[in-house]
Design an enzyme around this catalytic site. Sequence first.
Site, PDB file in Angstrom:
ATOM      1  N   GLY A  42       8.631  33.527  46.923  1.00 28.48           N
ATOM      2  CA  GLY A  42       9.969  33.961  46.765  1.00 28.48           C
ATOM      3  C   GLY A  42       9.968  35.275  45.672  1.00 28.48           C
ATOM      4  N   ARG A 101       4.802  34.174  52.089  1.00 27.90           N
ATOM      5  CA  ARG A 101       4.282  32.856  52.050  1.00 27.90           C
ATOM      6  C   ARG A 101       3.040  32.782  52.949  1.00 27.90           C
ATOM      7  NH1 ARG A 101       7.852  30.379  48.827  1.00 27.90           N
ATOM      8  NH2 ARG A 101       9.971  31.012  48.852  1.00 27.90           N
ATOM      9  N   ASP A 107       5.110  28.160  41.645  1.00 28.38           N
ATOM     10  CA  ASP A 107       4.021  27.147  41.560  1.00 28.38           C
ATOM     11  C   ASP A 107       3.031  27.142  42.834  1.00 28.38           C
ATOM     12  OD1 ASP A 107       5.767  26.431  43.340  1.00 28.38           O
ATOM     13  OD2 ASP A 107       5.833  24.343  42.880  1.00 28.38           O
ATOM     14  N   THR A 120       9.913  33.577  39.142  1.00 26.07           N
ATOM     15  CA  THR A 120      10.697  32.839  40.051  1.00 26.07           C
ATOM     16  C   THR A 120      12.220  32.575  39.206  1.00 26.07           C
ATOM     17  OG1 THR A 120      11.250  30.688  40.916  1.00 26.07           O
ATOM     18  CG2 THR A 120       9.811  30.690  39.218  1.00 26.07           C
ATOM     19  N   ASP A 172      13.844  30.128  39.916  1.00 25.25           N
ATOM     20  CA  ASP A 172      14.309  28.660  39.688  1.00 25.25           C
ATOM     21  C   ASP A 172      14.131  28.049  38.517  1.00 25.25           C
ATOM     22  OD1 ASP A 172      14.786  28.452  42.443  1.00 25.25           O
ATOM     23  OD2 ASP A 172      12.812  27.992  42.952  1.00 25.25           O
ATOM     24  N   ASP A 216      11.477  26.771  37.081  1.00 21.40           N
ATOM     25  CA  ASP A 216      10.802  25.377  37.318  1.00 21.40           C
ATOM     26  C   ASP A 216       9.226  25.413  36.850  1.00 21.40           C
ATOM     27  OD1 ASP A 216      10.012  26.942  39.407  1.00 21.40           O
ATOM     28  OD2 ASP A 216      10.447  25.499  41.041  1.00 21.40           O
ATOM     29  N   ARG A 220      15.673  25.001  44.372  1.00 23.45           N
ATOM     30  CA  ARG A 220      14.987  24.007  45.077  1.00 23.45           C
ATOM     31  C   ARG A 220      15.175  22.437  44.425  1.00 23.45           C
ATOM     32  NH1 ARG A 220       8.772  25.622  45.746  1.00 23.45           N
ATOM     33  NH2 ARG A 220       8.839  25.872  43.580  1.00 23.45           N
TER      34      ARG A 220
END
Length: 319
Positions: free
Chosen positions: A11, A72, A103, A125, A127, A129, A171
């Site tokens: 992303g 992706r 990741d 990202t 996120d 995360d 996510r």
Amino acid sequence: MKKIGVLTSGGDAPGMNAAIRAVVRKAIYHNIEVYGISRGYQGLIEGDIRKMEIGSVGDIIHRGGTMLRTARCLEFKTEEGQLKGIEQLNKHGIEGLVVIGGDGSYQGAQALTRRGYPCVGVPGTIDNDIPGTDFTIGFDTALNTVIDAIDKIRDTATSHERTYVVEVMGRNCGDIALWAGLAGGAETILCPENEHEIKDLTAKLKRGQERGKKHSIIVVAEGVGSAVDIGREIEEMTKFDTRVTVLGHVQRGGSPTASDRVLASRLGALAVELLMDGKGGRAVGIVANQLVDYDINETLVNNHTIDQKMYKLSEELSI
């Protein structure tokens, strides 16, 4: 090293362009050739690779998205796909690679390192995360986009005396929801890291109504479930006029904040320094405002979690 490559994968995130710019110009400053790989690992497999110059990254630091584009690539998860990528790296004489992404991107970097191509992961990202770093590139920009939306939603929630459920991205990580909910004064924040009962949420809403509260904002991380379903349950159980807003991919776009531009520049430059030292299989990050690097395997083993003290604070302030 005399030649390195750079790609963005997974992303997109605001600040990726600033990181690309830092990689290219840091390398050229040290007389290293840089090759940009378009569309992530898919472009690597297909040989969509070009030499980058100083001017290649001019006027991009303020732009969202990624000039190298991204994709992706399931094929790169296979041995055959990885060998195709290595064939292209050999063809262009690329000795090391900077991978900007999350990741999934790091898994590809890990695989290449094991096959003899030093890679350094740069956390890109929204996120937030990635373990081992306090912040990822793009998180701050996405957070401000969400806060701006919440502020505007609160205006109409107040005017119509409604309950609003706002779904944010992330996510399986609740950082965007937690930080935006706390900054936006949300009455309730639902994160995938913590368990929630709708009956407890609706009871809280009813208590607020009994003391004269006319509107509420509930922030839901996408990993919890559908905000539409949650909004329907709230309305059925409380009979409150309830509306749902799913912010979606607007959170990924926009000009990166100053914080994201600086973070991306610092991390991109550090990644080049590591490759110059012959180090691969590393990931870069920032902890307590200090740059760090660590084994990329740690990012694929450890699970990121939200700050539970911050979550507790959000509950205390939204009584």
